[in-house]
Design an enzyme around this catalytic site. Structure first.
Site, PDB file in Angstrom:
ATOM      1  N   ALA A 184       0.834  -1.201   0.000  1.00 32.64           N
ATOM      2  CA  ALA A 184       0.000   0.000   0.000  1.00 32.64           C
ATOM      3  C   ALA A 184       0.870   1.252   0.000  1.00 32.64           C
ATOM      4  O   ALA A 184       1.852   1.326   0.739  1.00 32.64           O
ATOM      5  CB  ALA A 184      -0.910   0.002   1.228  1.00 32.64           C
TER       6      ALA A 184
ATOM      7  N   ASN B   4      -6.049  -4.065 -11.623  1.00 30.96           N
ATOM      8  CA  ASN B   4      -5.051  -3.139 -11.080  1.00 30.96           C
ATOM      9  C   ASN B   4      -3.797  -3.155 -11.966  1.00 30.96           C
ATOM     10  O   ASN B   4      -2.739  -3.662 -11.589  1.00 30.96           O
ATOM     11  CB  ASN B   4      -4.727  -3.494  -9.632  1.00 30.96           C
ATOM     12  CG  ASN B   4      -3.965  -2.394  -8.922  1.00 30.96           C
ATOM     13  OD1 ASN B   4      -3.423  -1.489  -9.555  1.00 30.96           O
ATOM     14  ND2 ASN B   4      -3.922  -2.480  -7.603  1.00 30.96           N
TER      15      ASN B   4
ATOM     16  N   GLU C  65      -1.115 -11.916  -4.582  1.00 34.88           N
ATOM     17  CA  GLU C  65      -2.280 -11.795  -5.444  1.00 34.88           C
ATOM     18  C   GLU C  65      -2.539 -10.310  -5.663  1.00 34.88           C
ATOM     19  O   GLU C  65      -2.296  -9.499  -4.780  1.00 34.88           O
ATOM     20  CB  GLU C  65      -3.539 -12.391  -4.798  1.00 34.88           C
ATOM     21  CG  GLU C  65      -3.498 -13.869  -4.576  1.00 34.88           C
ATOM     22  CD  GLU C  65      -3.102 -14.242  -3.149  1.00 34.88           C
ATOM     23  OE1 GLU C  65      -2.895 -13.327  -2.324  1.00 34.88           O
ATOM     24  OE2 GLU C  65      -2.982 -15.440  -2.866  1.00 34.88           O
TER      25      GLU C  65
ATOM     26  N   TYR D  99       4.851  -4.784 -10.387  1.00 29.58           N
ATOM     27  CA  TYR D  99       5.338  -6.107  -9.982  1.00 29.58           C
ATOM     28  C   TYR D  99       6.165  -6.744 -11.093  1.00 29.58           C
ATOM     29  O   TYR D  99       7.220  -7.331 -10.830  1.00 29.58           O
ATOM     30  CB  TYR D  99       4.180  -7.015  -9.577  1.00 29.58           C
ATOM     31  CG  TYR D  99       3.372  -6.501  -8.407  1.00 29.58           C
ATOM     32  CD1 TYR D  99       3.997  -5.944  -7.291  1.00 29.58           C
ATOM     33  CD2 TYR D  99       1.991  -6.544  -8.416  1.00 29.58           C
ATOM     34  CE1 TYR D  99       3.255  -5.461  -6.226  1.00 29.58           C
ATOM     35  CE2 TYR D  99       1.244  -6.062  -7.346  1.00 29.58           C
ATOM     36  CZ  TYR D  99       1.888  -5.519  -6.259  1.00 29.58           C
ATOM     37  OH  TYR D  99       1.158  -5.043  -5.205  1.00 29.58           O
TER      38      TYR D  99
END
Length: 147
Positions: free
Chosen positions: A73, A111, A106, A118
């Site tokens: 986050a 997104n 996950e 990633y």
């Protein structure tokens, strides 16, 4: 330097800031109590702090030689500034020190900015979890990075 930043492992004093980030970023946020319980049960929380404020964090559960990323986050106002990459790079260094075999996570199928981050950090798509998320219901992409 005028802009001091640091990445460190959270202690109890950061749990409130992590819970606040959770509320701002997720439809089912972890409570401060859940974060504390995770911490007591071997979840590690790496925090990114700048200007004296926690702007982002990543959590990881370590099980034997495996790393399961719980959440990544970053405050909305601090996104697209490299904070997520710095946290993931620091997490990878931690994984190497702990001799983990892999890191996995996950992410919501929609997104795309997170998936792109990633992939830039070396994570590869290894599967899909159907209807993994709720509010809204959505598939999860499973991504893994070998260590």
């Amino acid at each position: 330097a005028l802009i001091k930043e640091e990445i460190f492992f959270a202690r109890e004093s950061e749990f409130g800031a992590i819970a606040s980030l959770e509320k701002q970023c997720f439809s089912h946020p972890w409570s401060e109590n859940a974060i504390k319980e995770g911490y007591e049960n071997n979840t590690h929380f790496l925090c990114f702090k700048q200007f004296g404020k926690v702007l982002g964090y990543v959590g990881v559960d370590v099980v034997l030689d495996e790393g399961y990323i719980t959440n990544v986050a970053v405050l909305q106002c601090a996104r697209r500034q490299g904070i997520g990459k710095k946290l993931l790079d620091a997490l990878y260094e931690f994984a190497k020190e702990k001799q983990l075999s892999f890191l996995t996570l996950e992410v919501r199928e929609s997104n795309l900015s997170a998936i792109s981050l990633y992939e830039k950090c070396g994570y590869k798509k290894v599967g899909v979890r159907k209807n993994f998320y709720s509010d809204p219901k959505e598939n999860a992409i499973l991504l893994t990075r070998e260590v």
